[in-house]
Design an enzyme around this catalytic site. Sequence first.
Site, PDB file in Angstrom:
ATOM      1  N   TYR B 531      -7.226  -8.660  -9.250  1.00  9.94           N
ATOM      2  CA  TYR B 531      -6.986  -7.792  -8.093  1.00  9.94           C
ATOM      3  C   TYR B 531      -5.808  -6.874  -8.347  1.00  9.94           C
ATOM      4  CZ  TYR B 531      -2.994 -10.599  -6.390  1.00  9.94           C
ATOM      5  OH  TYR B 531      -1.789 -11.229  -6.262  1.00  9.94           O
ATOM      6  N   CYS B 532      -5.830  -5.747  -7.656  1.00  7.28           N
ATOM      7  CA  CYS B 532      -4.700  -4.813  -7.673  1.00  7.28           C
ATOM      8  C   CYS B 532      -4.487  -4.378  -6.227  1.00  7.28           C
ATOM      9  CB  CYS B 532      -4.977  -3.628  -8.596  1.00  7.28           C
ATOM     10  SG  CYS B 532      -6.327  -2.576  -8.033  1.00  7.28           S
ATOM     11  N   ALA B 533      -3.874  -3.217  -6.009  1.00  8.21           N
ATOM     12  CA  ALA B 533      -3.585  -2.810  -4.637  1.00  8.21           C
ATOM     13  C   ALA B 533      -4.864  -2.468  -3.871  1.00  8.21           C
ATOM     14  CB  ALA B 533      -2.629  -1.622  -4.620  1.00  8.21           C
TER      15      ALA B 533
END
Lengths: 567, 567
Positions: B531-533
């Site tokens: 996951y990222c932003a």
Amino acid sequence: MTKILIVGGVAGGASAAARARRLSEDADIIMFERGEFVSFANCGLPYHIGGDITDRSKLLLQTPESFLARFNVDVRVMNEVTAIDRQAKSVTVKNLLDGSEYSETYDFLLLSPGAAPVIPPIPGIDNPLTHSLRNIPDMDKILKTIEMNKPEHATVVGGGFIGLEMMEAFHQLGIKTTLVEMADQVMTPVDREMAGFVHQEIQDKGIDLRLGVALESVDYTPSQSVANEDAGESAAHQHLCGDLNLQLNNGDSFSTDILIMAIGVRPETTLAVEAGLKIGDLGGIYTNESMQTSDPSIYAVGDAIEEQDFVTGKQTLVPLAGPANRQGRMAADNMLGRSETYQGTQGTAICKVFELAVASTGKNEKQLKREGVDYEKVYVHTASHASYYPGAETVSLKLMFAPDSGKIFGAQAVGKDGIDKRIDVMAVAQRAGMTVQQLQHLELTYAPPYGSAKDVINQAAFVASNIIKGDATPIHFDEIDSLSEDQLLLDVRNPGELEAAGYLEGAVNIPVDQLRQRMNELPKDKEIIIYCAVGLRGNVAYRQLVNNGFKARNLIGGYRTYTFAQK
Amino acid sequence: MTKILIVGGVAGGASAAARARRLSEDADIIMFERGEFVSFANCGLPYHIGGDITDRSKLLLQTPESFLARFNVDVRVMNEVTAIDRQAKSVTVKNLLDGSEYSETYDFLLLSPGAAPVIPPIPGIDNPLTHSLRNIPDMDKILKTIEMNKPEHATVVGGGFIGLEMMEAFHQLGIKTTLVEMADQVMTPVDREMAGFVHQEIQDKGIDLRLGVALESVDYTPSQSVANEDAGESAAHQHLCGDLNLQLNNGDSFSTDILIMAIGVRPETTLAVEAGLKIGDLGGIYTNESMQTSDPSIYAVGDAIEEQDFVTGKQTLVPLAGPANRQGRMAADNMLGRSETYQGTQGTAICKVFELAVASTGKNEKQLKREGVDYEKVYVHTASHASYYPGAETVSLKLMFAPDSGKIFGAQAVGKDGIDKRIDVMAVAQRAGMTVQQLQHLELTYAPPYGSAKDVINQAAFVASNIIKGDATPIHFDEIDSLSEDQLLLDVRNPGELEAAGYLEGAVNIPVDQLRQRMNELPKDKEIIIYCAVGLRGNVAYRQLVNNGFKARNLIGGYRTYTFAQK
């Protein structure tokens, strides 16, 4: 391991590089850029000059280092590809920093060189105060000229996107500005009468707008500014100042302190031509729907290419960022074994001109005429959202369609609010193959701050469908000045409106709400040409008259379309 | 001569009356309205209470007089149709001013009675400080209570359109406000996780938001305010003041000075039921695609009817102004011999909630689950226009589609800018039958102040198409809290972002730009949950890992979707 070389590191090239890496970890990807910068925001350049975008670094979206870290792409700035050897599948590259040359082989080559500003061979044009705007160094030079020459007057030649944006930039900087355009209108993607709204806005802001004239010669009087090294000024601050005298082809001449040439761009095809790739009739690199050139190992995307027009199916040149980005992504897909096809370009475009937005999609009327297409058109002028909620502005929309099938040919809109939205709706509807009849059923977002229960688009569709069904007989603004003896002009607005806004010479005035009682004042042997402010009350009057046995037509878009067509 | 009677003089009825007259000069058209006003701006009522629309008269779009003058429609306000005799084709009408009764015959009857606010039988609810909001008199009563009782605290029960708008109106008037909603979210047209953005906005503005609780009882303590006639006050100013004690079903109780009940509406079907017209399973008047009821001489439109859902083809109740207006126009067409068919309702809707807009079209995920439809979904969070140009705001978009065909089921969006535009684009695309793959090719308006070269919609389409093609394996926010031992969370943001925004417990942090070098830190026998932003860098990391032989999934919509789903 697939080896991909990319020529040009901005929209199309950068999109292709990133997509290629996402598809393949082991592809060898090298991106050459003859300039100093990759992936910069070229659409943002005028806004940095004008001061909207204060931070120059915001224009630099990626760097060679960031591209390497994230996408493992070997980005070589200041490296110019000077030749392609299609037999050997290799390119010659010149390192512009040290002058050395080397070659690189490829499995696939992507050409994304863009387009170059057209600078006509006008006497005196080559001087230090005359600029075009394509990239960061161009922008820096313009900023330097502004800083050093402190212009009190600027001239922009060309009323397209960049010309209009530079005009606004100068205006924002408090510099008096002249805009010179050879055509009789700015923003040629829209038709003359729609450009009238833009002309009015430009003149309202105090711009000296000169339409229908061309720049003939430039006379540069220099006044050297020498850096004072004793005072700690770097020699880099040395700059040529002075002023320019511009001679126009109508005999006018005037003095200016900076000149921007923005009359258009031409595809950069030198590499492609020298490599013997097929060039289209319009002067762009030929591509098929897979974005392949005439050499299947060489792809091309962006401003340099000819692609298929979505509406006509013919080849077209559309130097816009959206298509370039999507084409780059697609070329990468196809180089790496996918099978994506480009679906044609509508040429959807928008430009901010002070408070106004002006936008279009598909074909304009000039093009339809030129191509001999049978078309009908409607104009509506209606509120961007519920008129009782604060902030509503008039959306002026033009819609062109096939008079038999209702097929959408194109749309144009101008106004201060909600213009992008309406043209986006039309762009989607056109791409989906909808008819104007189907637009009647569109269910768009409505709450008072955002729209109306019957949106602008629904209303335009109602008018268009009425015409197709024979429920309305239109007359257009450009027919009004040549009415015959057998036609009678009827103004159905209220007398106060005629006084305030003006009216058409010779018109009889019967307000729509009195028409049912006063119908007997009108002749049955003439065709009644009805008009109101925007066409809505005109339609009510038209229906009354026709249902009572009169011959009539309604001026589509009303007095507003007629008036702005003269601006 | 066709005689048309219309019951109800607002959106659907007024549209039908005007259209009928445009089609026929000699039709006899009578419009009955039991209230005092016709064709008023019911969507504007909360905005007048809140002060955005200062001039009350702006809400009155037409009057009986203006309708008569322009459309020759006999408008009878304060006249209630109390019965329909289908055999005789006549209605009984009660004049509410003098109590007299009379009858009128018809060739065609149009029912456009609207919907009434649902007021549950809560003990104590019937008191002078409790109001619902449907029409001008309701609005006037609320304004009167505000004027007389000078509320310091207001309570709104119901988090739908009217409830949210009234909450904002009270807040604008400086009144502390509690919003009570029985469901676990406001704005049920969108899904719970999208409503999270709205919850945050509501709480940020200082509203006391109470989800998942219901009003159980109301206790009214009066304090009579008597007009001081000596001081020149009119007896009309006499008003019941006081305060209310509200008891909720979770044991909470609090005091408030005005209470708005806005939990929903039910179709007004009394006339139709008594006349023996078919009522649908959802409680609305049954209509076919011509807007005819089960009696071919009686048409019905608007909030009172059941119409066809565009996506499922099933009957649906959609009390919105847009469909009502278009249905009214179409009913008039069909009564006068045309043959127009209604194309179904998507339920496109939008609501302003302070700075935010929240909008949707088509089906939401709750409905898809309920109907057992196989679907996939994507979330994107991206800038409303070029992020380097001032004023860009994040558009959070959710898109639901068929995992095989890519057929669009629905879309939702929340944000401060460009929300209406994106949902309009999706509403058109869905109505045109486009797939998410086709959305990749949309050519939308782009210039830095208006959009991006790859618009939000293009980006959502890229993500969706990647999933359909197998180029992306998604994981969704609601699966994150139940990962197994065989899965490993990988956060690919930069360490500073984890510190500033928080992170998922147990996640390993390797920034995406270091991943290629540090891949060996990850196990190949576990599934890596990246996951990222917002999901973009996550996709880059996903492609790297998968192309290097790892098993992986990417959190669609990233940490932002996960976080706001908890709000």
